[in-house]
Scaffold this motif. Structure first.
Motif, short mmCIF file in Angstrom:
data_model
loop_
_atom_site.label_atom_id
_atom_site.label_comp_id
_atom_site.label_asym_id
_atom_site.label_seq_id
_atom_site.Cartn_x
_atom_site.Cartn_y
_atom_site.Cartn_z
N VAL A 34 9.63 22.33 -3.25
CA VAL A 34 9.11 23.60 -3.57
C VAL A 34 11.19 24.51 -2.81
O VAL A 34 11.67 23.62 -2.37
CB VAL A 34 8.60 23.78 -1.74
CG1 VAL A 34 8.58 25.07 -1.29
CG2 VAL A 34 7.31 23.15 -1.57
N PHE A 36 13.15 27.17 -1.71
CA PHE A 36 13.49 28.11 -0.46
C PHE A 36 14.60 29.38 -1.02
O PHE A 36 15.79 28.98 -1.23
CB PHE A 36 13.64 27.88 0.60
CG PHE A 36 12.62 26.92 0.97
CD1 PHE A 36 11.30 27.18 1.65
CD2 PHE A 36 12.34 25.72 0.66
CE1 PHE A 36 9.86 27.22 2.59
CE2 PHE A 36 11.19 25.09 1.55
CZ PHE A 36 10.41 25.27 2.06
N GLY A 76 7.05 32.51 10.47
CA GLY A 76 6.75 31.74 9.17
C GLY A 76 7.91 30.95 8.57
O GLY A 76 7.88 30.71 8.32
N GLN A 77 8.61 32.42 7.75
CA GLN A 77 9.69 31.53 7.43
C GLN A 77 10.94 30.85 7.99
O GLN A 77 10.90 29.81 7.17
CB GLN A 77 10.61 32.64 6.55
CG GLN A 77 9.74 34.22 5.17
CD GLN A 77 10.66 34.87 4.88
OE1 GLN A 77 10.85 35.49 5.93
NE2 GLN A 77 11.32 35.32 3.95
N LEU A 79 10.70 28.67 10.66
CA LEU A 79 10.01 27.54 10.69
C LEU A 79 10.26 26.94 9.58
O LEU A 79 10.14 25.07 9.61
CB LEU A 79 8.64 28.18 11.70
CG LEU A 79 8.53 28.47 12.95
CD1 LEU A 79 6.96 28.22 12.78
CD2 LEU A 79 9.52 27.82 13.62
N ASN A 80 9.57 27.38 8.44
CA ASN A 80 9.85 26.65 6.69
C ASN A 80 11.92 26.80 6.64
O ASN A 80 11.38 25.37 6.31
CB ASN A 80 9.09 27.32 6.43
CG ASN A 80 7.40 27.04 6.33
OD1 ASN A 80 6.88 26.84 6.71
ND2 ASN A 80 6.24 28.73 6.03
N TYR A 81 12.37 27.36 6.49
CA TYR A 81 13.34 27.50 6.18
C TYR A 81 13.79 26.14 7.38
O TYR A 81 14.99 25.45 6.52
CB TYR A 81 14.32 28.63 6.40
CG TYR A 81 13.40 29.71 5.14
CD1 TYR A 81 12.94 29.32 4.14
CD2 TYR A 81 14.23 30.64 5.89
CE1 TYR A 81 12.51 30.34 3.55
CE2 TYR A 81 13.50 31.92 4.63
CZ TYR A 81 13.31 31.12 3.75
OH TYR A 81 12.74 32.83 2.95
N ARG A 82 13.73 26.11 8.62
CA ARG A 82 14.10 24.74 9.45
C ARG A 82 13.51 23.86 9.33
O ARG A 82 15.06 22.99 8.90
CB ARG A 82 14.23 25.37 10.64
CG ARG A 82 14.56 24.47 11.52
CD ARG A 82 14.36 25.73 13.01
NE ARG A 82 13.25 24.87 13.44
CZ ARG A 82 13.06 26.20 15.08
NH1 ARG A 82 13.74 26.82 15.58
NH2 ARG A 82 11.90 26.08 15.27
N ASP A 83 12.74 23.69 8.85
CA ASP A 83 12.06 22.00 8.76
C ASP A 83 12.42 21.78 7.36
O ASP A 83 13.15 20.70 6.99
CB ASP A 83 10.56 21.92 8.29
CG ASP A 83 10.31 22.07 9.58
OD1 ASP A 83 10.49 21.92 10.73
OD2 ASP A 83 8.55 22.35 9.57
N ALA A 84 13.39 22.75 5.75
CA ALA A 84 13.60 22.58 4.42
C ALA A 84 15.35 22.06 5.10
O ALA A 84 15.77 21.72 4.25
CB ALA A 84 13.81 23.54 3.89
N TYR A 119 9.77 28.64 20.04
CA TYR A 119 9.63 28.04 18.52
C TYR A 119 11.20 28.02 18.54
O TYR A 119 12.31 27.83 17.29
CB TYR A 119 9.45 28.95 17.60
CG TYR A 119 8.40 28.80 17.96
CD1 TYR A 119 7.14 27.78 17.16
CD2 TYR A 119 7.50 30.26 18.46
CE1 TYR A 119 5.98 27.64 17.38
CE2 TYR A 119 5.42 30.22 18.20
CZ TYR A 119 4.82 28.74 17.73
OH TYR A 119 3.85 28.79 18.00
#
Length: 137
Positions: A34, A36, A76-77, A79-84, A119
């Motif tokens: 994926v 980013f 949303g961005q 949380l996704n970016y932090r996980d990535a 968050y």
């Protein structure tokens, strides 16, 4: 959009004024197939410590008619970016860059304050006129 580009430039200039070196614009990463694209990556060499301080910054303009809708997207961005980032570069801290007037109004609403705490969003509050980061939260 032109407004978006303007805020991007403002945040970039503000970081550089603050002694940050921009290392990627945009900062692209790939995690498990994926892709980013985060707005900026920057590094700061701290004299006191031997290691670099590394950040990634997602710039949010909050210029659509709905601040709530913009916040949904931003959250949303984030949380996704932090996980990535945790997977590819765990020592890089992610910040959401928010304009001062938006922070002083919309971000003071109880629901938003609670979401930021829950968050653990890191915020970089910037002043467009001064081209400066006025608060790191």
């Amino acid at each position: 959009s032109m407004a978006k580009d303007r805020f991007h430039y403002v945040v970039r200039a503000a970081l550089e004024k603050d002694g940050w070196q921009i290392t990627a614009d945009p900062y692209e990463i790939n995690v498990d197939g994926v892709d980013f694209e985060i707005d900026l990556a920057a590094e700061q060499l701290l004299a006191a410590e031997r290691d670099d301080r590394k950040i990634a910054v997602e710039i949010k303009s909050f210029i659509s008619p709905s601040n709530v809708s913009d916040f949904h997207t931003a959250l949303g961005q984030f949380l996704n970016y932090r996980d990535a980032l945790e997977k590819v570069e765990p020592d890089r801290q992610l910040y959401l860059a928010v304009r001062m007037p938006i922070y002083e109004s919309f971000f003071q609403r109880k629901f938003i304050v609670t979401a930021v705490e829950r968050y653990q969003l890191r915020l970089a509050i910037y002043d467009v006129q001064q081209e400066a980061i006025v608060r790191w939260l």
